[in-house]
Motif scaffolding. Structure first.
Motif, short mmCIF file in Angstrom:
data_model
loop_
_atom_site.label_atom_id
_atom_site.label_comp_id
_atom_site.label_asym_id
_atom_site.label_seq_id
_atom_site.Cartn_x
_atom_site.Cartn_y
_atom_site.Cartn_z
N VAL A 149 0.86 -1.19 0.00
CA VAL A 149 0.00 0.00 0.00
C VAL A 149 0.89 1.24 0.00
CG1 VAL A 149 -1.79 1.25 1.26
CG2 VAL A 149 -1.74 -1.26 1.34
N GLY A 162 0.88 5.39 0.50
CA GLY A 162 0.14 6.60 0.87
C GLY A 162 0.73 7.76 0.08
N GLY A 163 1.25 8.76 0.80
CA GLY A 163 1.88 9.90 0.12
C GLY A 163 3.32 9.60 -0.29
N GLY A 164 3.83 8.42 0.04
CA GLY A 164 5.20 8.04 -0.34
C GLY A 164 6.26 8.88 0.34
N SER A 165 5.94 9.48 1.49
CA SER A 165 6.93 10.36 2.13
C SER A 165 7.77 9.64 3.17
CB SER A 165 6.24 11.58 2.75
OG SER A 165 5.39 11.18 3.80
N ASN A 166 7.53 8.34 3.32
CA ASN A 166 8.41 7.58 4.21
C ASN A 166 8.79 6.24 3.59
OD1 ASN A 166 9.97 7.50 6.45
ND2 ASN A 166 8.32 7.35 7.93
N THR A 170 -0.04 11.38 4.16
CA THR A 170 -1.48 11.24 4.28
C THR A 170 -1.89 10.81 5.69
OG1 THR A 170 -1.37 8.90 3.70
CG2 THR A 170 -1.58 10.45 1.85
N GLY A 211 5.05 11.77 14.22
CA GLY A 211 5.03 12.69 15.36
C GLY A 211 6.07 13.77 15.24
N ILE A 266 -5.80 0.77 5.31
CA ILE A 266 -6.62 1.70 6.11
C ILE A 266 -7.47 2.53 5.15
CG2 ILE A 266 -6.54 3.69 7.66
CD1 ILE A 266 -3.94 2.55 8.81
#
Ligand SMILES: Cc1cc2nc3c(=O)[nH]c(=O)nc-3n(C[C@H](O)[C@H](O)[C@H](O)COP(=O)(O)OP(=O)(O)OC[C@H]3O[C@@H](n4cnc5c(N)ncnc54)[C@H](O)[C@@H]3O)c2cc1C
Length: 341
Positions: A57, A59-63, A126, A136, A185
């Motif tokens: 999956v 998401g925003g691909g930022s991690n 996201t 965090g 999710i």
């Protein structure tokens, strides 16, 4: 559901390393202005046979760091509908997993929702990704606000719901991260109990407000200062590819902690035997250095970045070189926070 065959992933991650997926499946869901098709699209996905092959999956691909092509299906969820409500002394925000986390935070700040949510301002990615990673900053974590998560168990092929305690949130971790590729999710409900009161537990934030002469910050001021502080030390995704902090701050055993504190009196050391990965990398001589086309961000040693045209393998080679030096010099094993594919 739209299927893109042999789809480039470079533009779908903030690191921007080149990679192709055998296919990308896009579940369009619904937006704030359009009714959701998500339920029928999920049924279509579950019946499609695609889950019998490798999948993940996005998401925003930022991690996420892609180091090679992905010979399987990337599931990309576009649902970003959002609603707000109040009841029994609490405020709620329910968001499709695709909603930008910073947009969700902005909506909460506009409404004065409390608990310190403004400290999460300007984290890329996201809502779904923030829950998985328990993203965090400045003494606050996404999991602090999660009330309910609606997901699909892709292994068992059924819809599931989680309360906050089921999510097993820990430092940059959750049930969803521990069991990768199991859950998709779909939607998250956040709960905010109290009215706004500034959360100044994080010293750098308190110092910055003091430096600016802001004695009683408003929630909007907190959001702005947090964003400005962040972008003063982090690479902006539109300018330099990265995934933010590449490594987690390590937690070491009592013996090693005591030895390091004694040997390095200037070393930041936190309760629970936690050390600063950024400090260790800096002291190992890596801050500002490059290896191939991958580099260590000059203003924050915890961030590895793409100096331009780097492959995922180059970033990984840099990460391994840093891990080796830190292990050799301090006896500490650095673990990546970024998900490496
Ligand atoms: C400049 C910069 C600064 C950053 N600063 C911070 C920071 O201060 N604090 C912090 O915690 N992080 C930070 N990050 C890292 C990153 O922004 C967060 O981890 C973010 O929450 C990841 O969200 P995402 O949607 O991009 O997830 P992705 O990177 O796409 O995915 C992360 C993980 O979540 C899973 N996932 C994503 N969406 C879903 C979904 N709907 N269902 C199931 N699984 C899903 C993926 O499979 C993957 O395992 C930073 C990144 C950058 C580039």
């Amino acid at each position: 559901m739209i299927i893109h065959e042999n789809h480039a992933l470079q533009g779908l991650t903030t690191f921007g390393t080149p990679a192709t997926a055998r296919r990308v499946v896009e579940l369009r869901g619904g937006s704030p202005d359009a009714p959701s098709r998500l339920d029928s699209e999920v049924d279509e996905l579950l019946a499609s046979g695609l889950l019998g092959e490798p999948y993940l999956v996005l998401g925003g691909g930022s991690n996420m760091l892609f180091t090679k092509d992905f010979d399987g299906t990337v599931i990309y969820l576009a649902e970003d509908a959002v609603s707000v409500g109040s009841g029994q002394g609490c405020h709620y925000l329910t968001a499709g997993a695709r909603l930008e986390m910073d947009r969700a935070v902005g909506l909460c700040v506009d409404r004065g929702y409390g608990g310190g949510v403004e400290n999460l301002s300007a984290i890329p990615g996201t809502v779904g990704g923030a829950v998985v990673q328990n993203a965090g900053a400045y003494g606050v974590e996404t999991g602090d606000f999660v009330d309910r998560v609606w997901a699909v168990d892709l292994r068992e092929r059924r819809r599931v719901e989680f309360g906050r305690d089921d999510c097993r949130f820990a430092y940059r971790s959750s049930l969803f991260k521990d069991d990768p590729a199991r859950y998709l999710i779909l939607r998250v409900r956040f709960r905010f109990g109290a009215d706004f009161a500034p959360n100044l537990k994080y010293k750098a934030l308190a110092d910055e407000l003091q430096r600016r002469g802001i004695g009683h910050p408003t929630q909007q001021q907190m959001r702005q200062v947090v964003a400005e502080l962040r972008w003063a030390k982090l690479p902006r995704p539109e300018e330099h590819g990265s995934a933010g902090s590449f490594f987690k701050n390590p937690v070491v055993d009592d013996d090693l902690y005591a030895r390091l504190v004694k040997a390095h009196p200037d070393m930041p050391a936190y309760p629970g035997n936690k050390l600063s990965a950024g400090w260790l990398i800096d002291r190992a001589g890596w801050k500002g250095r490059t290896l191939g086309r991958a580099g260590v961000w000059p203003r924050q040693a915890l961030v590895l970045y793409n100096t331009g045209g780097a492959t995922g393998e180059e970033v990984l080679a840099l990460a391994h070189a840093i891990q080796q030096d830190v292990r050799q010099q301090f006896g500490v094993d650095l673990q990546p926070e970024t998900i490496i594919i």
